[in-house]
Scaffold this motif. Structure first.
Motif, PDB file in Angstrom:
ATOM      1  N   MET A 103      10.110   8.113   1.863  1.00 48.04           N
ATOM      2  CA  MET A 103      10.749   6.824   1.576  1.00 48.04           C
ATOM      3  C   MET A 103      10.587   5.893   2.775  1.00 48.04           C
ATOM      4  SD  MET A 103      12.441   5.295  -0.811  1.00 48.04           S
ATOM      5  CE  MET A 103      13.540   3.910  -1.100  1.00 48.04           C
ATOM      6  N   ASN A 104      10.056   4.697   2.535  1.00 44.32           N
ATOM      7  CA  ASN A 104       9.874   3.752   3.623  1.00 44.32           C
ATOM      8  C   ASN A 104      11.175   3.028   3.925  1.00 44.32           C
ATOM      9  OD1 ASN A 104       7.113   4.395   3.608  1.00 44.32           O
ATOM     10  ND2 ASN A 104       6.673   2.852   2.058  1.00 44.32           N
TER      11      ASN A 104
ATOM     12  N   LYS B 272       3.702   6.534   9.502  1.00 43.04           N
ATOM     13  CA  LYS B 272       4.553   7.345   8.634  1.00 43.04           C
ATOM     14  C   LYS B 272       4.878   6.660   7.306  1.00 43.04           C
ATOM     15  CE  LYS B 272       5.037  10.557  11.788  1.00 43.04           C
ATOM     16  NZ  LYS B 272       4.357  11.877  11.636  1.00 43.04           N
ATOM     17  N   ILE B 273       4.416   5.424   7.132  1.00 38.12           N
ATOM     18  CA  ILE B 273       4.718   4.682   5.897  1.00 38.12           C
ATOM     19  C   ILE B 273       3.976   5.303   4.726  1.00 38.12           C
ATOM     20  CG2 ILE B 273       4.453   2.463   4.719  1.00 38.12           C
ATOM     21  CD1 ILE B 273       4.805   1.078   7.400  1.00 38.12           C
ATOM     22  N   GLU B 274       4.720   5.564   3.643  1.00 38.22           N
ATOM     23  CA  GLU B 274       4.092   6.063   2.416  1.00 38.22           C
ATOM     24  C   GLU B 274       3.217   4.957   1.837  1.00 38.22           C
ATOM     25  OE1 GLU B 274       6.901   7.494  -0.404  1.00 38.22           O
ATOM     26  OE2 GLU B 274       7.490   9.218   0.826  1.00 38.22           O
TER      27      GLU B 274
ATOM     28  N   LEU C  31       2.470  -2.771   0.922  1.00 40.41           N
ATOM     29  CA  LEU C  31       2.134  -4.137   1.305  1.00 40.41           C
ATOM     30  C   LEU C  31       2.870  -4.492   2.589  1.00 40.41           C
ATOM     31  CD1 LEU C  31       0.546  -6.658   0.210  1.00 40.41           C
ATOM     32  CD2 LEU C  31       2.731  -7.444  -0.716  1.00 40.41           C
ATOM     33  N   LEU C  32       2.115  -4.898   3.605  1.00 41.56           N
ATOM     34  CA  LEU C  32       2.685  -5.187   4.925  1.00 41.56           C
ATOM     35  C   LEU C  32       2.521  -6.666   5.274  1.00 41.56           C
ATOM     36  CD1 LEU C  32       1.177  -2.272   7.097  1.00 41.56           C
ATOM     37  CD2 LEU C  32       3.177  -2.194   5.573  1.00 41.56           C
TER      38      LEU C  32
ATOM     39  N   ILE D 205      12.585  -5.292   5.212  1.00 45.38           N
ATOM     40  CA  ILE D 205      12.017  -5.035   3.896  1.00 45.38           C
ATOM     41  C   ILE D 205      12.355  -6.214   2.998  1.00 45.38           C
ATOM     42  CG2 ILE D 205      11.933  -3.507   1.893  1.00 45.38           C
ATOM     43  CD1 ILE D 205      12.758  -1.208   3.753  1.00 45.38           C
ATOM     44  N   PHE D 206      11.334  -6.961   2.605  1.00 50.84           N
ATOM     45  CA  PHE D 206      11.508  -8.106   1.718  1.00 50.84           C
ATOM     46  C   PHE D 206      11.381  -7.649   0.266  1.00 50.84           C
ATOM     47  CE2 PHE D 206       9.632  -9.996   5.582  1.00 50.84           C
ATOM     48  CZ  PHE D 206      10.510 -11.046   5.823  1.00 50.84           C
ATOM     49  N   GLN D 207      12.313  -8.057  -0.564  1.00 46.20           N
ATOM     50  CA  GLN D 207      12.162  -7.834  -1.994  1.00 46.20           C
ATOM     51  C   GLN D 207      11.331  -8.968  -2.582  1.00 46.20           C
ATOM     52  OE1 GLN D 207      13.219  -4.965  -3.485  1.00 46.20           O
ATOM     53  NE2 GLN D 207      13.795  -4.449  -1.367  1.00 46.20           N
TER      54      GLN D 207
END
Length: 359
Positions: free
Chosen positions: A1-2, A10-12, A16-17, A349-351
């Motif tokens: 889980m990020n 380690k990001i799954e 999108l970054l 973390i942007f939605q």
């Protein structure tokens, strides 16, 4: 889980970054540009589809937000954005009713090119008691919606002025056909042609007693042409926040902030396969570029896989690599979340709350 604090390694994936430093720098660059300009910035929501980033743009001086669809306007309104332009026509009766309801609490503007649409908008706002600001769209080369002549404009503007609940705001002209033109002089010529057409319509309206308050349009590709010394008063630039490989060829002041993180899931001599394909990175304007890895190129994106040319065999199993998309707007709309990264770790973390809002 990020989660916040997770390092890039380690990001799954796929994920999108956005590089937070570059995002903030891009917003700051355009803010500085418009500080002393006649035109004001009304950035386009369709690029980032994220109300939090829209708020960053408002905080940095944008007068309001542009969007393409009513459902996007509803997302923005729910997030507390008060000044919204829908740079499109809203024609279905169910949508017009929703538009009128939205206009009860927010300043809402919309585009028209049809008298029947104007009448329907007026009927809806009479019932709701709202006010809708109306732009007449002018076709300046995209050949989509919009009027073509001053003779078409005058009766539409007169009808808007005489319609209860509607305010004639001005004209919209979007020349998307020149926005990605790599030759700066060609973009200047294209803007000049658009100015001539819109000016003729504006002058005709004002000669007949109808004031044109605003002229909205333009784009990231022409912001530094239309943003000063032209008739435009609102600039609908969008892609400047993220950029992409297609816009990069224009040599603008902005940098690529957006990327799709992928993992190498298979390696063989000369080739690497990643877990990121077309379902997470669009190819509408070409294949992505591999970030910070010169000589490593994307050969093909299938639905779920990326096929990477690695002739020097420098990539390895489980390595993380980043794609820079060819079209940032389409890439964003494939994701629910955008991971804001600074110094190699997730900071925010942007939605992507406007994702899939196409009605």
């Amino acid at each position: 889980m990020n989660s916040i604090g997770t390092g890039i390694d380690k990001i799954e994936t796929p994920a999108l970054l956005v590089d937070m430093d570059i995002l903030e720098e891009n917003i700051s660059i355009i803010e500085s540009y418009f500080k002393d300009k006649k035109a004001k910035l009304r950035p386009h929501f369709k690029t980032h589809k994220c109300s939090e980033i829209a708020k960053m743009q408002i905080k940095a001086g944008a007068k309001g937000i542009t969007c393409a669809k009513l459902s996007e306007a509803e997302v923005l309104a729910a997030a507390g954005i008060d000044d919204i332009l829908i740079a499109n026509q809203v024609v279905e009766s169910s949508k017009i009713k929703r538009l009128a309801e939205l206009a009860c609490s927010k300043r809402i503007a919309v585009c028209v090119d049809n008298p029947e649409n104007i009448i329907d908008l007026s009927h809806a706002v009479k019932e709701s008691g709202a006010t809708i600001y109306v732009f007449i769209e002018v076709n300046i080369g995209m050949n989509r919606c919009g009027i073509n002549t001053k003779e078409e404009a005058l009766p539409l503007a007169s009808l808007i002025q005489s319609s209860p609940g509607l305010v004639f705001e001005g004209l919209q002209g979007y020349a998307g056909q020149i926005s990605h033109e790599a030759d700066f002089d060609a973009r200047v010529r294209g803007v000049k042609e658009a100015v001539e057409k819109v000016t003729g319509i504006k002058n005709h309206l004002e000669e007949n007693g109808i004031k044109v308050n605003e002229i909205s349009g333009a784009s990231t590709g022409t912001y530094n042409i239309t943003g000063d010394n032209t008739i435009w008063t609102e600039i609908q630039a969008g892609s400047y926040v993220f950029m992409d490989t297609d816009y990069e060829k224009l040599s603008l002041s902005f940098k690529n902030a957006l990327s799709v993180l992928a993992t190498v899931i298979h390696k063989r001599p000369g080739t690497a396969i990643t877990d990121a394909g077309q379902k997470v990175c669009c190819v509408t304007k070409g294949l992505p570029v591999i970030k910070n890895l010169p000589g490593i190129t994307a050969l093909k994106l299938n639905e779920e896989h990326g096929i990477i040319n690695d002739t020097e065999d420098s990539l390895f199993y489980l390595q993380k690599i980043e794609y820079i998309p060819s079209h940032c707007c389409s890439a964003v709309n494939l994701h629910d979340e955008l991971y804001g990264v600074r110094n190699g770790v997730i900071e925010k973390i942007f939605q992507i709350d406007g994702r899939g809002k196409y009605r």
